[in-house]
Design a protein around this motif. Structure first.
Motif, PDB file in Angstrom:
ATOM      1  N   ASP A  71      59.127 -47.468  40.361  1.00  0.00           N
ATOM      2  CA  ASP A  71      58.342 -46.246  40.147  1.00  0.00           C
ATOM      3  C   ASP A  71      59.151 -45.146  39.474  1.00  0.00           C
ATOM      4  OD1 ASP A  71      56.165 -47.496  41.389  1.00  0.00           O
ATOM      5  OD2 ASP A  71      56.806 -46.816  43.363  1.00  0.00           O
ATOM      6  N   SER A  72      60.071 -45.528  38.589  1.00  0.00           N
ATOM      7  CA  SER A  72      60.919 -44.563  37.905  1.00  0.00           C
ATOM      8  C   SER A  72      61.363 -45.150  36.570  1.00  0.00           C
ATOM      9  CB  SER A  72      62.142 -44.253  38.770  1.00  0.00           C
ATOM     10  OG  SER A  72      63.076 -43.481  38.068  1.00  0.00           O
ATOM     11  N   LEU A  73      61.832 -44.295  35.683  1.00  0.00           N
ATOM     12  CA  LEU A  73      62.380 -44.759  34.408  1.00  0.00           C
ATOM     13  C   LEU A  73      63.897 -44.896  34.467  1.00  0.00           C
ATOM     14  CD1 LEU A  73      60.282 -42.643  31.867  1.00  0.00           C
ATOM     15  CD2 LEU A  73      59.983 -45.047  32.483  1.00  0.00           C
ATOM     16  N   ASN A  91      67.957 -42.198  32.310  1.00  0.00           N
ATOM     17  CA  ASN A  91      66.620 -41.914  32.806  1.00  0.00           C
ATOM     18  C   ASN A  91      65.696 -41.770  31.602  1.00  0.00           C
ATOM     19  OD1 ASN A  91      64.498 -41.387  34.476  1.00  0.00           O
ATOM     20  ND2 ASN A  91      65.119 -39.310  34.994  1.00  0.00           N
ATOM     21  N   GLY A  92      65.023 -42.856  31.253  1.00  0.00           N
ATOM     22  CA  GLY A  92      64.145 -42.855  30.097  1.00  0.00           C
ATOM     23  C   GLY A  92      63.734 -44.266  29.741  1.00  0.00           C
ATOM     24  N   GLU A 119      70.507 -40.946  25.664  1.00  0.00           N
ATOM     25  CA  GLU A 119      69.808 -41.839  24.737  1.00  0.00           C
ATOM     26  C   GLU A 119      70.509 -43.192  24.738  1.00  0.00           C
ATOM     27  OE1 GLU A 119      68.235 -41.893  20.106  1.00  0.00           O
ATOM     28  OE2 GLU A 119      69.894 -40.582  20.632  1.00  0.00           O
ATOM     29  N   VAL A 120      69.726 -44.258  24.660  1.00  0.00           N
ATOM     30  CA  VAL A 120      70.267 -45.611  24.613  1.00  0.00           C
ATOM     31  C   VAL A 120      69.728 -46.300  23.366  1.00  0.00           C
ATOM     32  CG1 VAL A 120      70.296 -47.869  25.737  1.00  0.00           C
ATOM     33  CG2 VAL A 120      70.520 -45.807  27.114  1.00  0.00           C
ATOM     34  N   LEU A 121      70.650 -46.838  22.576  1.00  0.00           N
ATOM     35  CA  LEU A 121      70.287 -47.557  21.356  1.00  0.00           C
ATOM     36  C   LEU A 121      70.738 -49.002  21.500  1.00  0.00           C
ATOM     37  CD1 LEU A 121      71.745 -44.889  18.923  1.00  0.00           C
ATOM     38  CD2 LEU A 121      69.352 -45.134  19.555  1.00  0.00           C
TER      39      LEU A 121
END
Length: 135
Positions: A71-73, A91-92, A119-121
């Motif tokens: 229930d979370s990113l 968190n995303g 940010e994750v790439l």
């Protein structure tokens, strides 16, 4: 005759000044947009420049390390360069190509124990084919 030479010399000097200015501006823009990433070994070894608040961490997502909160990113995983490992928290929404055993680059901050990513790439290998494109 000397008037023609003076006129040509002025034009040539103007062209050289404009070309030089353009070259300097191009190098400056290139250097500002050049993005490096640091490996886990560099981060743990204190090689990250001081004064930079955010930077990039690059390496491989350790197999078996991805943990997602229900229930979370929020996603936690470990990035390795085969010498050192750094825990990452994000968190995303991670990219579709993000998975264990693949390359990743994350923007964020090192808090001393965990790399907190903003940010994750995901990186793909040279054999990657976008979905729907078949050979």
């Amino acid at each position: 005759m000397s008037n023609v030479r003076t006129h040509r010399a002025v034009w040539l000097a103007a062209i050289v000044v404009v070309a030089l200015g353009f070259g300097i501006a191009l190098v400056k823009v290139f250097n500002e947009n050049l993005v490096f990433f640091y490996t886990p070994t560099q981060i743990l070894g204190g090689e990250v420049p001081t004064g930079e608040k955010t930077y990039r961490l690059g390496g491989m997502v350790e197999t078996g390390s991805v943990q997602r909160e229900a229930d979370s990113l929020k996603v936690r995983f470990v990035v390795s360069d085969l010498n050192s490992k750094v825990p990452v928290e994000f968190n995303g929404i991670v990219p579709d190509l993000f998975k264990e055993g693949t390359g990743v680059v994350a923007d964020g901050q090192w808090d001393g124990t965990t790399f907190v990513a903003s940010e994750v790439l995901a990186k793909h290998d040279e054999e990657y084919m976008p979905p729907g494109v078949e050979q």
